[in-house]
Design an enzyme around this catalytic site. Structure first.
Site, PDB file in Angstrom:
ATOM      1  N   ASP A  35       0.827  -1.210   0.000  1.00 51.18           N
ATOM      2  CA  ASP A  35       0.000   0.000   0.000  1.00 51.18           C
ATOM      3  C   ASP A  35       0.866   1.268   0.000  1.00 51.18           C
ATOM      4  O   ASP A  35       0.407   2.338  -0.370  1.00 51.18           O
ATOM      5  CB  ASP A  35      -0.907   0.109   1.232  1.00 51.18           C
ATOM      6  N   CYS A  75     -17.008 -15.360 -11.426  1.00 52.01           N
ATOM      7  CA  CYS A  75     -18.164 -14.788 -10.709  1.00 52.01           C
ATOM      8  C   CYS A  75     -19.485 -15.283 -11.319  1.00 52.01           C
ATOM      9  O   CYS A  75     -20.485 -15.408 -10.608  1.00 52.01           O
ATOM     10  CB  CYS A  75     -18.125 -13.263 -10.753  1.00 52.01           C
ATOM     11  N   CYS A 105     -23.535 -14.894 -10.292  1.00 48.40           N
ATOM     12  CA  CYS A 105     -23.684 -14.585  -8.854  1.00 48.40           C
ATOM     13  C   CYS A 105     -23.635 -13.073  -8.628  1.00 48.40           C
ATOM     14  O   CYS A 105     -22.819 -12.372  -9.229  1.00 48.40           O
ATOM     15  CB  CYS A 105     -22.553 -15.264  -8.076  1.00 48.40           C
ATOM     16  N   CYS A 144     -22.482 -10.412  -3.523  1.00 36.81           N
ATOM     17  CA  CYS A 144     -21.783  -9.260  -2.916  1.00 36.81           C
ATOM     18  C   CYS A 144     -22.565  -7.972  -3.151  1.00 36.81           C
ATOM     19  O   CYS A 144     -22.748  -7.166  -2.232  1.00 36.81           O
ATOM     20  CB  CYS A 144     -20.350  -9.153  -3.452  1.00 36.81           C
ATOM     21  N   CYS A 185     -24.524  -5.693   0.025  1.00 30.80           N
ATOM     22  CA  CYS A 185     -23.930  -4.447   0.530  1.00 30.80           C
ATOM     23  C   CYS A 185     -25.051  -3.502   0.979  1.00 30.80           C
ATOM     24  O   CYS A 185     -25.851  -3.047   0.164  1.00 30.80           O
ATOM     25  CB  CYS A 185     -23.071  -3.788  -0.548  1.00 30.80           C
ATOM     26  N   CYS A 216     -18.675   3.029   0.638  1.00 31.05           N
ATOM     27  CA  CYS A 216     -18.246   1.766   1.263  1.00 31.05           C
ATOM     28  C   CYS A 216     -18.030   1.945   2.772  1.00 31.05           C
ATOM     29  O   CYS A 216     -17.412   2.915   3.221  1.00 31.05           O
ATOM     30  CB  CYS A 216     -16.954   1.311   0.585  1.00 31.05           C
ATOM     31  N   CYS A 243     -15.002  -3.505   6.844  1.00 29.94           N
ATOM     32  CA  CYS A 243     -16.239  -4.246   6.594  1.00 29.94           C
ATOM     33  C   CYS A 243     -15.906  -5.456   5.735  1.00 29.94           C
ATOM     34  O   CYS A 243     -15.075  -5.357   4.837  1.00 29.94           O
ATOM     35  CB  CYS A 243     -17.241  -3.343   5.867  1.00 29.94           C
ATOM     36  N   CYS A 295     -19.096  -7.990   1.730  1.00 24.77           N
ATOM     37  CA  CYS A 295     -19.026  -8.445   0.330  1.00 24.77           C
ATOM     38  C   CYS A 295     -18.076  -9.623   0.135  1.00 24.77           C
ATOM     39  O   CYS A 295     -18.120 -10.295  -0.893  1.00 24.77           O
ATOM     40  CB  CYS A 295     -18.694  -7.283  -0.606  1.00 24.77           C
ATOM     41  N   CYS A 306     -19.373 -14.172  -0.270  1.00 16.38           N
ATOM     42  CA  CYS A 306     -18.841 -14.697  -1.538  1.00 16.38           C
ATOM     43  C   CYS A 306     -18.650 -16.214  -1.459  1.00 16.38           C
ATOM     44  O   CYS A 306     -17.958 -16.710  -0.563  1.00 16.38           O
ATOM     45  CB  CYS A 306     -17.506 -14.016  -1.845  1.00 16.38           C
TER      46      CYS A 306
END
Ligand code: B12
Length: 318
Positions: free
Chosen positions: A134, A189, A192, A195, A199, A214, A237, A240, A244
């Protein structure tokens, strides 16, 4: 020129020993499509209160101003999911996300990569190697996807077909030219939309996030005195990711849990979780000073706690 296959097979035992669960190499190039998406994300203000994000776009897209010209990127991933989280933390009346319950991943991943960096510097003394967790403004998920570590999912996280998405990423930029021949991991994915549907703030559209909506952003990135409802979340959080199917531990053949002590659930969550809500500044520093939530200061922590208490009271009265 060196082939990535060669480096990977030679370094694999050391990488594993260092504590990484995933590893790949890609060219130091951000595909144009990704640059376009990231740029329009910023232009639409979807970075919310993260004013730092649009700075250094030249570095983000072209790896400029680093003091050397990166040609290749090694990307590494470490699983952080601790099964004790589901026993102790999931049952609390308030929520801390999985990545906040152990030690700060920035520090841990830096420590884990040290032996690998020394080996690389020893092996290639005329080349530069610079790690980012990061800390460098480079799109790590894009690089990890390009290195074949997974696909970028509808919730925008990177998912590995065997390991799910509960892993952290770190990158090592180098001017060592490496020939890569990666096969892209297929998007799994399908139809589906768990997520997106789960949310509570509507932050997700397929493969896109409005970070300004978010909950993770509200709790950790927004420094304002008031923030929107966090639906019980105090730090980060996981909704999501928790919904999954690729993170469903029971449904998976292989265990997808961390093997790092540093990411294990800290004792306060097991012994006296409610005392977290009453921590004073010293207690907060003492308890969470080495955690990823040290990103939030004490007033943000109190703000989040009060918001969650208020939300719980209102929920009970309904
Ligand atoms: C900014 C940031 C955030 C922001 C924004 C989230 C995000 N999805 O980008 C906030 C604060 C919300 C956040 C939250 C979280 N984060 Co974060 N975050 C970052 C950071 C610093 C930069 C990511 C970035 O550049 N985002 C910019 C957006 C535009 O990128 P993107 O969403 O991936 O967008 C791509 C696609 O979605 C698509 N796209 C985007 N917009 C559009 C528009 C159109 C029209 C189309 C077609 C496509 C498209 O194209 C983009 C490029 O490929 C990275 C570390 C790093 N240096 O990379 C960590 C990182 C992504 N975060 C991480 C984690 C763990 C989290 C959380 C799980 C933490 C938590 N439990 O609370 C949540 C997950 C929330 C979520 N669903 O993403 C990990 C992810 C690991 C993984 N397996 O994927 C990273 C890599 C940190 C790390 N070193 O491990 N994070």
């Amino acid at each position: 020129m060196i082939e990535s296959k060669e480096i990977i097979s030679e370094l694999a035992p050391l990488i594993e020993e260092c504590g990484f669960d995933l590893f790949g190499i890609c060219e130091a190039v951000i595909p144009e499509e990704d640059q376009k998406n990231i740029l329009s994300w910023v232009q639409e203000g979807k970075h919310g209160k993260m004013d730092w994000y649009p700075k250094n776009m030249d570095l983000r897209f072209h790896f400029r101003n680093l003091g050397f010209e990166p040609k290749s990127v090694l990307t590494l991933g470490t699983l952080y999911n601790d099964p004790e989280y589901d026993i102790f933390c999931k049952t609390m009346s308030f929520q801390f996300s999985r990545y906040t319950i152990g030690e700060d991943y920035h520090e841990v991943l830096r420590k884990l990569a040290k032996p690998l960096l020394s080996e690389l510097r020893k092996k290639f003394p005329n080349h530069q190697f610079r790690q980012g967790v990061d800390s460098l403004p480079v799109p790590e998920k894009v690089l990890a996807r390009e290195a074949g570590l997974g696909w970028q999912a509808k919730n925008t996280n990177l998912i590995h077909p065997d390991l799910g998405s509960y892993f952290f990423l770190t990158v090592i930029l180098t001017d060592l030219p490496i020939v890569v021949a990666n096969v892209a991991v297929k998007d799994r994915c399908g139809t589906c939309s768990a997520c997106i549907d789960s949310c509570p703030t509507g932050a997700l559209a397929p493969y896109q996030i409005d970070a300004g909506k978010c909950i993770s952003h509200h709790t950790l990135e927004d420094r304002s005195s008031t923030i929107p409802n966090t639906f019980g979340w105090i730090a980060g959080c996981d909704i999501c990711q928790d919904v999954c199917p690729w993170n469903d531990v029971k449904a998976r053949k292989k265990g997808i849990q961390t093997r790092r002590e540093e990411f294990k659930t800290r004792s306060i969550f097991k012994e006296d979780p409610n005392s977290i809500l009453d921590l004073d500044e010293r207690g907060f520093e003492k308890t969470f000073g080495d955690s990823a939530i040290s990103r939030m200061n004490f007033s943000m922590f109190r703000r989040n706690v009060e918001l969650v208490k208020d939300w719980s009271r209102k929920k009970k009265n309904i």
